[in-house]
Scaffold this motif. Sequence first.
Motif, PDB file in Angstrom:
ATOM      1  N   THR A   1       0.819  -1.209   0.000  1.00 23.19           N
ATOM      2  CA  THR A   1       0.000   0.000   0.000  1.00 23.19           C
ATOM      3  C   THR A   1       0.855   1.263   0.000  1.00 23.19           C
ATOM      4  OG1 THR A   1      -1.673  -1.221   1.255  1.00 23.19           O
ATOM      5  CG2 THR A   1      -1.914   1.165   1.172  1.00 23.19           C
ATOM      6  N   LEU A   2       1.889   1.287   0.826  1.00 16.21           N
ATOM      7  CA  LEU A   2       2.756   2.466   0.890  1.00 16.21           C
ATOM      8  C   LEU A   2       3.560   2.653  -0.401  1.00 16.21           C
ATOM      9  CD1 LEU A   2       4.096   2.343   4.580  1.00 16.21           C
ATOM     10  CD2 LEU A   2       2.195   3.680   3.647  1.00 16.21           C
ATOM     11  N   GLN A   3       3.965   1.537  -1.011  1.00 11.66           N
ATOM     12  CA  GLN A   3       4.687   1.626  -2.285  1.00 11.66           C
ATOM     13  C   GLN A   3       3.805   2.257  -3.360  1.00 11.66           C
ATOM     14  OE1 GLN A   3       7.685   1.206  -3.361  1.00 11.66           O
ATOM     15  NE2 GLN A   3       8.763  -0.053  -1.861  1.00 11.66           N
ATOM     16  N   MET A   4       2.561   1.799  -3.450  1.00  9.48           N
ATOM     17  CA  MET A   4       1.665   2.320  -4.476  1.00  9.48           C
ATOM     18  C   MET A   4       1.249   3.758  -4.177  1.00  9.48           C
ATOM     19  SD  MET A   4      -0.558  -1.001  -5.586  1.00  9.48           S
ATOM     20  CE  MET A   4      -1.063  -0.199  -7.089  1.00  9.48           C
ATOM     21  N   ALA A   5       1.093   4.073  -2.886  1.00 12.90           N
ATOM     22  CA  ALA A   5       0.764   5.452  -2.502  1.00 12.90           C
ATOM     23  C   ALA A   5       1.906   6.404  -2.855  1.00 12.90           C
ATOM     24  CB  ALA A   5       0.465   5.521  -1.012  1.00 12.90           C
ATOM     25  N   ALA A   6       3.140   5.852  -2.854  1.00 13.30           N
ATOM     26  CA  ALA A   6       4.320   6.670  -3.172  1.00 13.30           C
ATOM     27  C   ALA A   6       4.545   6.785  -4.680  1.00 13.30           C
ATOM     28  CB  ALA A   6       5.556   6.079  -2.505  1.00 13.30           C
ATOM     29  N   GLY A   7       3.701   6.083  -5.458  1.00 13.61           N
ATOM     30  CA  GLY A   7       3.794   6.212  -6.912  1.00 13.61           C
ATOM     31  C   GLY A   7       4.420   5.045  -7.635  1.00 13.61           C
TER      32      GLY A   7
ATOM     33  N   THR B   1      -3.985 -10.287  -8.264  1.00 13.33           N
ATOM     34  CA  THR B   1      -3.785 -10.365  -6.815  1.00 13.33           C
ATOM     35  C   THR B   1      -3.322  -9.027  -6.270  1.00 13.33           C
ATOM     36  OG1 THR B   1      -3.086 -12.655  -7.165  1.00 13.33           O
ATOM     37  CG2 THR B   1      -2.705 -11.729  -4.979  1.00 13.33           C
ATOM     38  N   THR B   2      -2.539  -8.318  -7.061  1.00 13.59           N
ATOM     39  CA  THR B   2      -1.979  -7.021  -6.626  1.00 13.59           C
ATOM     40  C   THR B   2      -3.006  -5.895  -6.751  1.00 13.59           C
ATOM     41  OG1 THR B   2       0.028  -7.858  -7.691  1.00 13.59           O
ATOM     42  CG2 THR B   2       0.149  -5.649  -6.759  1.00 13.59           C
ATOM     43  N   GLN B   3      -3.990  -6.075  -7.630  1.00 18.39           N
ATOM     44  CA  GLN B   3      -4.942  -5.002  -7.912  1.00 18.39           C
ATOM     45  C   GLN B   3      -5.797  -4.601  -6.711  1.00 18.39           C
ATOM     46  OE1 GLN B   3      -6.921  -6.573 -11.388  1.00 18.39           O
ATOM     47  NE2 GLN B   3      -5.659  -5.367 -12.787  1.00 18.39           N
ATOM     48  N   ILE B   4      -5.870  -5.485  -5.712  1.00 18.09           N
ATOM     49  CA  ILE B   4      -6.629  -5.148  -4.502  1.00 18.09           C
ATOM     50  C   ILE B   4      -6.062  -3.898  -3.850  1.00 18.09           C
ATOM     51  CG2 ILE B   4      -5.211  -6.700  -3.098  1.00 18.09           C
ATOM     52  CD1 ILE B   4      -8.932  -5.828  -2.528  1.00 18.09           C
ATOM     53  N   TYR B   5      -4.749  -3.689  -3.973  1.00 17.53           N
ATOM     54  CA  TYR B   5      -4.118  -2.529  -3.344  1.00 17.53           C
ATOM     55  C   TYR B   5      -4.452  -1.230  -4.066  1.00 17.53           C
ATOM     56  CZ  TYR B   5      -1.583  -6.173  -0.894  1.00 17.53           C
ATOM     57  OH  TYR B   5      -1.276  -7.274  -0.134  1.00 17.53           O
ATOM     58  N   THR B   6      -4.752  -1.323  -5.363  1.00 14.90           N
ATOM     59  CA  THR B   6      -5.159  -0.113  -6.086  1.00 14.90           C
ATOM     60  C   THR B   6      -6.509   0.365  -5.577  1.00 14.90           C
ATOM     61  OG1 THR B   6      -6.282  -1.321  -7.868  1.00 14.90           O
ATOM     62  CG2 THR B   6      -3.930  -0.876  -8.148  1.00 14.90           C
TER      63      THR B   6
ATOM     64  N   ASP C   1       4.585   1.792  -9.669  1.00 18.08           N
ATOM     65  CA  ASP C   1       3.542   1.218 -10.538  1.00 18.08           C
ATOM     66  C   ASP C   1       3.176  -0.198 -10.094  1.00 18.08           C
ATOM     67  OD1 ASP C   1       4.933  -0.900 -12.493  1.00 18.08           O
ATOM     68  OD2 ASP C   1       6.316   0.762 -12.151  1.00 18.08           O
ATOM     69  N   ILE C   2       1.983  -0.607 -10.460  1.00 15.68           N
ATOM     70  CA  ILE C   2       1.420  -1.881 -10.000  1.00 15.68           C
ATOM     71  C   ILE C   2       2.240  -3.082 -10.476  1.00 15.68           C
ATOM     72  CG2 ILE C   2      -0.181  -2.075 -11.960  1.00 15.68           C
ATOM     73  CD1 ILE C   2      -2.184  -3.370 -10.023  1.00 15.68           C
ATOM     74  N   PHE C   3       2.837  -2.990 -11.664  1.00 13.62           N
ATOM     75  CA  PHE C   3       3.621  -4.113 -12.194  1.00 13.62           C
ATOM     76  C   PHE C   3       4.876  -4.344 -11.347  1.00 13.62           C
ATOM     77  CE2 PHE C   3       1.213  -2.410 -15.788  1.00 13.62           C
ATOM     78  CZ  PHE C   3       0.565  -3.560 -16.220  1.00 13.62           C
ATOM     79  N   THR C   4       5.516  -3.252 -10.941  1.00  8.28           N
ATOM     80  CA  THR C   4       6.714  -3.368 -10.099  1.00  8.28           C
ATOM     81  C   THR C   4       6.352  -3.924  -8.727  1.00  8.28           C
ATOM     82  OG1 THR C   4       7.747  -1.503 -11.237  1.00  8.28           O
ATOM     83  CG2 THR C   4       8.661  -2.116  -9.097  1.00  8.28           C
ATOM     84  N   VAL C   5       5.268  -3.417  -8.141  1.00  7.80           N
ATOM     85  CA  VAL C   5       4.824  -3.907  -6.828  1.00  7.80           C
ATOM     86  C   VAL C   5       4.484  -5.389  -6.913  1.00  7.80           C
ATOM     87  CG1 VAL C   5       3.054  -3.719  -5.033  1.00  7.80           C
ATOM     88  CG2 VAL C   5       3.997  -1.647  -6.079  1.00  7.80           C
TER      89      VAL C   5
END
Length: 380
Positions: A335-341, A358-363, A343-347
Amino acid sequence: MKNINVTLRKRTLPSGKITLYLDFFPPIYNGKTREFSRREYLGLYLVSKPKNNIDKAMNSENLHKAEMICANRLNELNKQQIYTPFEQERLRLQEIGEKSFLQYLKQTAEIKTGNNAEIWKYAIIHFEKFLKNEDILMQEIDVTIIEDFREYILKAKCLKKKDQFLAQNTALSYFNKIKATLRKAYKKGLLQTDINAAVDSIKEQESQRNFLTMEEASRLFRTPCKKEIVKRVCMFSLLTGIRYSDIAKLTWEEVQYSKSEGYYIRFKQQKTDRPVTLPISQEAFEYLGEKEAQTKRVFYDLKKWDVDRLLPIWVNDASIEKHITFHCFRHTYATLQMAAGTDIFTVSKMLGHKNIKTTQIYTKIIDEKKRETTNKISFK
């Protein structure tokens, strides 16, 4: 196609006994040895110099058995010559259809390891219970049976906690193992219909994912913990997003460094059994402590009981009112990684997710936080 000749032959052994065997020309393929061979020993013997009527009778009986086997093998090997290609294909499909799907499912599960193997194990147990401990052949598997199993697994009770029903996402995990086996069997030509594609999966249920805000994570960092190792593994997970199961088994051999890339760890995820290469920060590396022997676990004195017991106390001491488990640190990292910008592929790659869904839940979590900010500026 040339016929195969089968001849019954004899060979005298050093012991004096005569062994009976079949001689094939041209050589035939042996499925057990995976080689072409001209001989098949029958395990039948003759007495070279019969001394009495018993020896003579035994010789006569064994020779008769060998002649019958020879005639049957000749018939079996050359029978295909009288069938058309269509008839031969029908016979091949009939032979495949009579194989056990349940046995194939178990063989597929045998190569799985770690937590994934455990999921396969329980998926098979539930499938056997659904079949009422009876076998099922490839030719008997159809869409109706798999749809019935889907309904069954959605209402099934836990095997570990018998007073509880399976969570929907657990049922989904078990059901997906059966579907994966169906897909594999179809690709290998063991099933004539793509049953997996014809059957809908179980819908994944979104679960509540608690996480810490940056302010809460900082507050936790500043708060003393009763055991230093508990704080170290928690902060390491916050900085890397690694699961507890993978942190607990991490060895110094898996912690690596290069001048161009910095520190990174290379390990196999216990849950997915997939290899992962994960770069880590200098700060995360420092939480690993003093380097020891390559084969030694990094957190060798870590005990799960200490984490489970002390984590709630530590969170409470930091004045955090949320229910935080160790796995929440993984959610916090994402969550903090995506909030910091980021991208979803890297996360997704950093978390070792096989599927980006599976990662899209965080978006969704980030979008909800954005929505909350809309009312923070108001002129009313």
